[in-house]
Design an enzyme around this catalytic site. Sequence first.
Site, short mmCIF file in Angstrom:
data_model
loop_
_atom_site.label_atom_id
_atom_site.label_comp_id
_atom_site.label_asym_id
_atom_site.label_seq_id
_atom_site.Cartn_x
_atom_site.Cartn_y
_atom_site.Cartn_z
N VAL A 70 0.82 -1.22 0.00
CA VAL A 70 0.00 0.00 0.00
C VAL A 70 0.85 1.27 0.00
O VAL A 70 0.38 2.34 -0.36
CB VAL A 70 -1.03 0.04 1.17
CG1 VAL A 70 -2.05 -1.06 1.04
CG2 VAL A 70 -0.34 0.02 2.52
N TYR A 168 5.54 5.48 14.98
CA TYR A 168 4.28 4.77 14.64
C TYR A 168 3.09 5.62 15.07
O TYR A 168 2.13 5.82 14.29
CB TYR A 168 4.30 3.43 15.36
CG TYR A 168 3.02 2.61 15.32
CD1 TYR A 168 2.59 2.00 14.14
CD2 TYR A 168 2.26 2.42 16.47
CE1 TYR A 168 1.44 1.23 14.11
CE2 TYR A 168 1.10 1.65 16.46
CZ TYR A 168 0.70 1.06 15.27
OH TYR A 168 -0.45 0.30 15.25
N ALA A 170 2.92 8.80 15.49
CA ALA A 170 2.81 10.00 14.64
C ALA A 170 2.14 9.65 13.31
O ALA A 170 1.29 10.38 12.81
CB ALA A 170 4.20 10.59 14.39
N LYS A 172 0.06 7.15 12.72
CA LYS A 172 -1.36 6.84 12.94
C LYS A 172 -2.17 8.12 13.22
O LYS A 172 -3.30 8.25 12.74
CB LYS A 172 -1.52 5.86 14.12
CG LYS A 172 -1.02 4.43 13.82
CD LYS A 172 -1.84 3.77 12.73
CE LYS A 172 -1.74 2.26 12.74
NZ LYS A 172 -2.40 1.65 11.56
N1 LIG Z 1 -2.18 -5.76 16.75
C1 LIG Z 1 -2.30 -4.73 17.60
O1 LIG Z 1 -2.13 -4.85 18.84
C2 LIG Z 1 -2.69 -3.36 17.07
C3 LIG Z 1 -2.85 -2.30 17.96
C4 LIG Z 1 -3.23 -1.05 17.47
C5 LIG Z 1 -3.44 -0.87 16.12
N2 LIG Z 1 -3.25 -1.92 15.27
C6 LIG Z 1 -3.47 -1.70 13.84
O2 LIG Z 1 -4.44 -2.62 13.38
C7 LIG Z 1 -4.19 -2.99 12.04
C8 LIG Z 1 -4.16 -4.51 11.91
O3 LIG Z 1 -3.16 -4.99 12.79
P1 LIG Z 1 -2.88 -6.57 12.95
O4 LIG Z 1 -2.01 -6.69 14.17
O5 LIG Z 1 -4.12 -7.34 12.82
O6 LIG Z 1 -1.97 -6.81 11.67
P2 LIG Z 1 -0.91 -7.94 11.35
O7 LIG Z 1 0.46 -7.34 11.51
O8 LIG Z 1 -1.24 -9.21 12.05
O9 LIG Z 1 -1.21 -8.15 9.80
C9 LIG Z 1 -1.07 -7.10 8.92
C10 LIG Z 1 -1.11 -7.65 7.51
O10 LIG Z 1 -0.90 -6.53 6.66
C11 LIG Z 1 0.06 -6.84 5.70
N3 LIG Z 1 0.79 -5.62 5.39
C12 LIG Z 1 1.67 -4.95 6.16
N4 LIG Z 1 2.15 -3.89 5.52
C13 LIG Z 1 1.55 -3.89 4.31
C14 LIG Z 1 1.65 -3.06 3.19
N5 LIG Z 1 2.50 -2.02 3.17
N6 LIG Z 1 0.89 -3.34 2.10
C15 LIG Z 1 0.04 -4.39 2.10
N7 LIG Z 1 -0.07 -5.24 3.13
C16 LIG Z 1 0.67 -4.99 4.22
C17 LIG Z 1 0.97 -7.89 6.32
O11 LIG Z 1 1.56 -8.70 5.31
C18 LIG Z 1 -0.01 -8.66 7.21
O12 LIG Z 1 -0.55 -9.80 6.55
C19 LIG Z 1 -2.90 -2.28 11.65
O13 LIG Z 1 -3.19 -1.06 11.00
C20 LIG Z 1 -2.25 -1.98 12.99
O14 LIG Z 1 -1.35 -0.89 12.93
C21 LIG Z 1 -2.89 -3.16 15.69
#
Ligand SMILES: NC(=O)c1ccc[n+]([C@@H]2O[C@H](COP(=O)([O-])OP(=O)(O)OC[C@H]3O[C@@H](n4cnc5c(N)ncnc54)[C@H](O)[C@@H]3O)[C@@H](O)[C@H]2O)c1
Length: 267
Positions: A70, A168, A170, A172
């Site tokens: 992305v 991170y 910043a 978000k």
């Molecule tokens: N897991 C947490 O505790 C947490 C906390 C706060 C926010 N978030 C946010 O929630 C969302 C989902 O998190 P998660 O932990 O389920 O994700 P994850 O890391 O388990 O999975 C993310 C998926 O996105 C894909 N990905 C990463 N960068 C990419 C890119 N540049 N282009 C296309 N695909 C890409 C990865 O290959 C992976 O399959 C994210 O935006 C994350 O920042 C997660």
Amino acid sequence: MAKEDLLDLDGQFALVTGAGQGAGRGIALALAKHGAGGVAVNDFVLERAEAVAGEIKALGVKAVAVQADVGDHQSVTRAFAEASSALGPITLLVNNAGNAGPDATMRHSPLFWETAPDEWDRYFRTNLHGVMNCCHVALPVMVEQKRGRIVTVVSDSGRVGEARLAAYAAAKAGAAGFVRSIAKEGGRYGITCNAISLSTLEPPMSPEQMEHFMASDRTKAQLSQYTIRRFGTPDDVAGMALFLCSDAASWITGQTYPVNGGYSFAV
Ligand SMILES: NC(=O)c1ccc[n+]([C@@H]2O[C@H](COP(=O)([O-])OP(=O)(O)OC[C@H]3O[C@@H](n4cnc5c(N)ncnc54)[C@H](O)[C@@H]3O)[C@@H](O)[C@H]2O)c1
């Protein structure tokens, strides 16, 4: 006349980024189960996207796996073209791809002043520029269709701050600010744009690893900060994403909703 099921997505076509695992997978499945006409499953890792697209097809809903980073505008343009030629115009976009980017694991880094400037870009590339790239490609189609929903997954680190996650956080916070502005641009075309702010989700682990993890003092201390004493699950995120994509949320735009077990409160 009001619709009988406000959460029904009316056969619209969706694209969910980073949907090969975790919250994104949960969101893609939830949209498929609630009347999306088809779901484009994006991930940087094609095999993950293909596996989730297979799960959706098994539900009897159209799905296509679209590989893209992305953070790369050209690759996003290609992925949307593939998605719309396989399904139709994309009017539901969930910007879920995030964390530390496609090829790095998320971990607390040193204090901000101890980080090197070249470590910051991977956070901005996926969590902010990734969201901007996808919206840039998706919005003209939504404007033409005169309907659209954009849901962007951000983090409580960007709302309330988190030591050792400054870059991170910043990125978000930037994404949430960006969402508010495109909400103002899109409203007159029937497009809503909102963000979901998460705190920590349950890490993906085997049952044995999870038992060990939950018993540790560090985990207990972390959980004591949650009003509802558990980490989040993909279903927690999917419920809010579905709501914001649905007609039930048609008068909600430009907002950031915490989905966080009460880790912090919005006022
Ligand atoms: N897991 C947490 O505790 C947490 C906390 C706060 C926010 N978030 C946010 O929630 C969302 C989902 O998190 P998660 O932990 O389920 O994700 P994850 O890391 O388990 O999975 C993310 C998926 O996105 C894909 N990905 C990463 N960068 C990419 C890119 N540049 N282009 C296309 N695909 C890409 C990865 O290959 C992976 O399959 C994210 O935006 C994350 O920042 C997660």
